[in-house]
Design a protein around this motif. Structure first.
Motif, short mmCIF file in Angstrom:
data_model
loop_
_atom_site.label_atom_id
_atom_site.label_comp_id
_atom_site.label_asym_id
_atom_site.label_seq_id
_atom_site.Cartn_x
_atom_site.Cartn_y
_atom_site.Cartn_z
N GLU A 164 0.83 -1.21 0.00
CA GLU A 164 0.00 0.00 0.00
C GLU A 164 0.87 1.26 0.00
O GLU A 164 0.56 2.24 -0.68
CB GLU A 164 -0.92 -0.01 1.22
CG GLU A 164 -2.08 -0.97 1.12
CD GLU A 164 -3.15 -0.46 0.17
OE1 GLU A 164 -3.75 0.59 0.45
OE2 GLU A 164 -3.36 -1.13 -0.86
N SER A 165 1.93 1.23 0.76
CA SER A 165 2.84 2.37 0.81
C SER A 165 3.46 2.62 -0.56
O SER A 165 3.54 3.76 -1.02
CB SER A 165 3.94 2.12 1.85
OG SER A 165 4.90 3.15 1.84
N ALA A 166 3.90 1.54 -1.21
CA ALA A 166 4.50 1.70 -2.53
C ALA A 166 3.48 2.21 -3.55
O ALA A 166 3.80 3.04 -4.40
CB ALA A 166 5.07 0.35 -2.99
N ALA A 167 2.24 1.74 -3.45
CA ALA A 167 1.21 2.16 -4.40
C ALA A 167 0.80 3.62 -4.18
O ALA A 167 0.51 4.33 -5.15
CB ALA A 167 -0.01 1.26 -4.27
N ARG A 168 0.80 4.05 -2.93
CA ARG A 168 0.29 5.40 -2.61
C ARG A 168 1.40 6.44 -2.49
O ARG A 168 1.12 7.64 -2.40
CB ARG A 168 -0.51 5.34 -1.31
CG ARG A 168 -1.75 4.47 -1.42
CD ARG A 168 -2.47 4.28 -0.10
NE ARG A 168 -3.61 3.40 -0.24
CZ ARG A 168 -4.82 3.78 -0.60
NH1 ARG A 168 -5.06 5.07 -0.81
NH2 ARG A 168 -5.80 2.91 -0.72
N GLY A 169 2.66 5.99 -2.45
CA GLY A 169 3.76 6.93 -2.37
C GLY A 169 3.86 7.63 -1.03
O GLY A 169 4.31 8.78 -0.95
N LYS A 170 3.47 6.97 0.05
CA LYS A 170 3.57 7.56 1.38
C LYS A 170 3.84 6.45 2.38
O LYS A 170 3.44 5.30 2.19
CB LYS A 170 2.29 8.30 1.77
CG LYS A 170 1.04 7.45 1.82
CD LYS A 170 -0.15 8.20 2.40
CE LYS A 170 -0.04 8.33 3.89
NZ LYS A 170 -1.27 8.90 4.51
N LEU A 171 4.57 6.80 3.43
CA LEU A 171 4.80 5.84 4.50
C LEU A 171 3.54 5.67 5.33
O LEU A 171 2.85 6.64 5.63
CB LEU A 171 5.94 6.31 5.40
CG LEU A 171 7.36 6.12 4.87
CD1 LEU A 171 8.37 6.76 5.81
CD2 LEU A 171 7.68 4.65 4.69
N ILE A 172 3.26 4.43 5.67
CA ILE A 172 2.13 4.09 6.53
C ILE A 172 2.71 3.36 7.72
O ILE A 172 3.43 2.36 7.57
CB ILE A 172 1.10 3.21 5.80
CG1 ILE A 172 0.55 3.95 4.57
CG2 ILE A 172 -0.03 2.80 6.75
CD1 ILE A 172 -0.09 3.03 3.56
N GLY A 173 2.44 3.85 8.91
CA GLY A 173 3.02 3.26 10.10
C GLY A 173 2.28 2.03 10.58
O GLY A 173 1.12 1.79 10.23
N LEU A 174 2.98 1.24 11.40
CA LEU A 174 2.37 0.11 12.08
C LEU A 174 2.46 0.34 13.58
O LEU A 174 3.48 0.82 14.09
CB LEU A 174 3.06 -1.20 11.73
CG LEU A 174 2.73 -1.75 10.34
CD1 LEU A 174 3.82 -1.36 9.36
CD2 LEU A 174 2.55 -3.25 10.37
N ILE A 175 1.38 -0.01 14.29
CA ILE A 175 1.36 0.17 15.73
C ILE A 175 0.89 -1.14 16.37
O ILE A 175 -0.24 -1.27 16.84
CB ILE A 175 0.51 1.40 16.13
CG1 ILE A 175 0.54 1.63 17.64
CG2 ILE A 175 -0.90 1.34 15.58
CD1 ILE A 175 0.12 3.02 18.07
N PRO A 176 1.77 -2.16 16.36
CA PRO A 176 1.37 -3.47 16.90
C PRO A 176 1.23 -3.43 18.42
O PRO A 176 1.98 -2.74 19.11
CB PRO A 176 2.54 -4.38 16.49
CG PRO A 176 3.70 -3.45 16.33
CD PRO A 176 3.14 -2.16 15.85
N GLU A 177 0.24 -4.18 18.90
CA GLU A 177 0.07 -4.34 20.35
C GLU A 177 0.40 -5.76 20.74
O GLU A 177 -0.13 -6.72 20.17
CB GLU A 177 -1.35 -4.00 20.80
CG GLU A 177 -1.51 -4.14 22.32
CD GLU A 177 -2.94 -3.96 22.81
OE1 GLU A 177 -3.21 -4.38 23.96
OE2 GLU A 177 -3.78 -3.44 22.06
#
Length: 373
Positions: A164-177
């Motif tokens: 998704e990040s590569a397709a949208r050209g933006k970093l998307i964070g992960l917040i695992p619990e």
């Protein structure tokens, strides 16, 4: 990409469509983001069955800065995205006669539970199940997707977010619990080492913003000591009810409740290992005895004074979750977008650095409407 110190870490842009910087000051404390970070609680869980790729996809499409995979362990050591290790309410496991004899009664974090548990299944067995909406009598759109999506692993979530990040050209964070940390360790399936090995193994999570969260304390303290090679990772201390005792402390015989961690001394200690504090939103602005929203408690200011970023959980768009003065007459289970936006506006006025919501589109709208000083 050039190696970055903890002083300059790329962070997903808070609704800006491009990366921004999160950073730390000379005392190694995190600096507040320019806008609150939008944290997708279990994905877009008001609209799709939680912790499915569909839920994460909807959250990203609706403007989330981070998506949240809660992590439980299978009996063969895989980490799967489930909010509880009891999967009775979130999968169709009860409809599988081949697993009828796996039903158990267990005590997890001091609570007696009846159901089917991730640690009693191999990953291949969990892959035969399908996810469903957890809440009954509400979230009809989410229920319309019941039975369509599989249980996914942390590796699959990372691959999906990277795509998704590569397709949208933006970093998307992960917040695992990390879920039930002490419990899983007690049965020989500790989560933290497995999680960190996966985060280190994937190119995306070696550079993208990651915030690791837990309702326990000792695991975050231990993780802090091993993050020197992961400057993109921050830690978030989740806060339970003030009278409750953190599960790891209770297991060790320490009966001090969360309330003692919300004092100036407790917050200062928290800031030695955590970057964020994230309580239930009612600890920041409580409701009055009649259910109306009251006045700020002062916790947000106290936490910020201690050097912590301030988040909260969880904004939900249905009447039953709103303060009574923000509900409409459509019934407890009905969506109330206006009421949800009004609630988020009250909390954003506190200067939140991030917040969890089941409906990222509404969260993005609330951020876009706020007046930045």
């Amino acid at each position: 990409m050039m190696a970055m110190s903890r002083r300059e870490i790329l962070c997903a842009g808070a609704g800006l469509g491009a990366a921004m910087m999160w950073s730390v000051d000379a005392m190694a404390r995190p600096v507040r983001p320019a806008k609150p970070l939008l944290l997708a609680h279990r994905g877009a869980s008001a609209l799709r069955p939680e912790h499915t790729l569909a839920s994460y996809a909807k959250a990203i499409a609706d403007g989330a800065d981070f998506i949240e995979p809660d992590l439980c362990c299978t009996k063969d050591g895989a980490l799967v995205a489930r909010h509880e290790n009891n999967i009775a309410e979130t999968t169709d496991v009860a409809a599988h006669p081949e697993f009828a004899d796996r039903r158990r009664v267990k005590v997890v974090d001091g609570e007696k539970l009846d159901g089917w548990f991730t640690e009693d299944f191999a990953l291949a067995e969990l892959k035969t199940l399908r996810a469903k909406e957890r809440l009954t009598g509400t979230r009809e759109e989410s229920h319309s997707y019941d039975g369509q999506f599989q249980v996914v692993t942390l590796e699959e979530v990372i691959d999906f977010v990277a795509a998704e990040s590569a397709a949208r050209g933006k970093l998307i964070g992960l917040i695992p619990e990390v879920k039930h940390s002490t419990y899983f360790a007690s049965i020989g399936l500790p989560i933290e080492a497995r999680m960190m090995a996966i985060l280190r193994a994937h190119t995306y999570t070696r550079k993208a913003p990651v915030v690791i969260q837990s309702f326990e304390i000792g695991n975050l303290q231990a993780l802090r000591k091993g993050l020197s090679d992961m400057p993109n990772v921050q830690l978030m201390q989740l806060i339970g009810a003030p009278q409750e005792v953190p599960a790891d402390r209770a297991a060790a015989g320490d009966k001090r409740p969360w309330a003692q961690w919300l004092t100036p001394e407790g917050l200062a200690e928290m800031a030695t290992y955590a970057d964020w504090i994230s309580p239930n939103q009612r600890l920041l602005i409580p409701t009055l005895p009649d259910g109306r929203l009251g006045q700020p408690s002062g916790l947000a200011e106290a936490a910020r004074k201690a050097g912590l970023l301030v988040g909260c959980w969880t904004f939900r768009p249905e009447n039953r979750f709103l303060p009574v003065d923000l509900r409409n007459g459509a019934g407890d289970g009905a969506r109330n977008e206006a009421g949800s936006l009004a609630e988020m506006a009250r909390y954003l006025a506190l200067g939140l650095d991030g917040f969890f919501t089941d409906d990222p589109a509404l969260g993005r709208a609330a951020i876009d409407r706020m007046k930045l000083s």
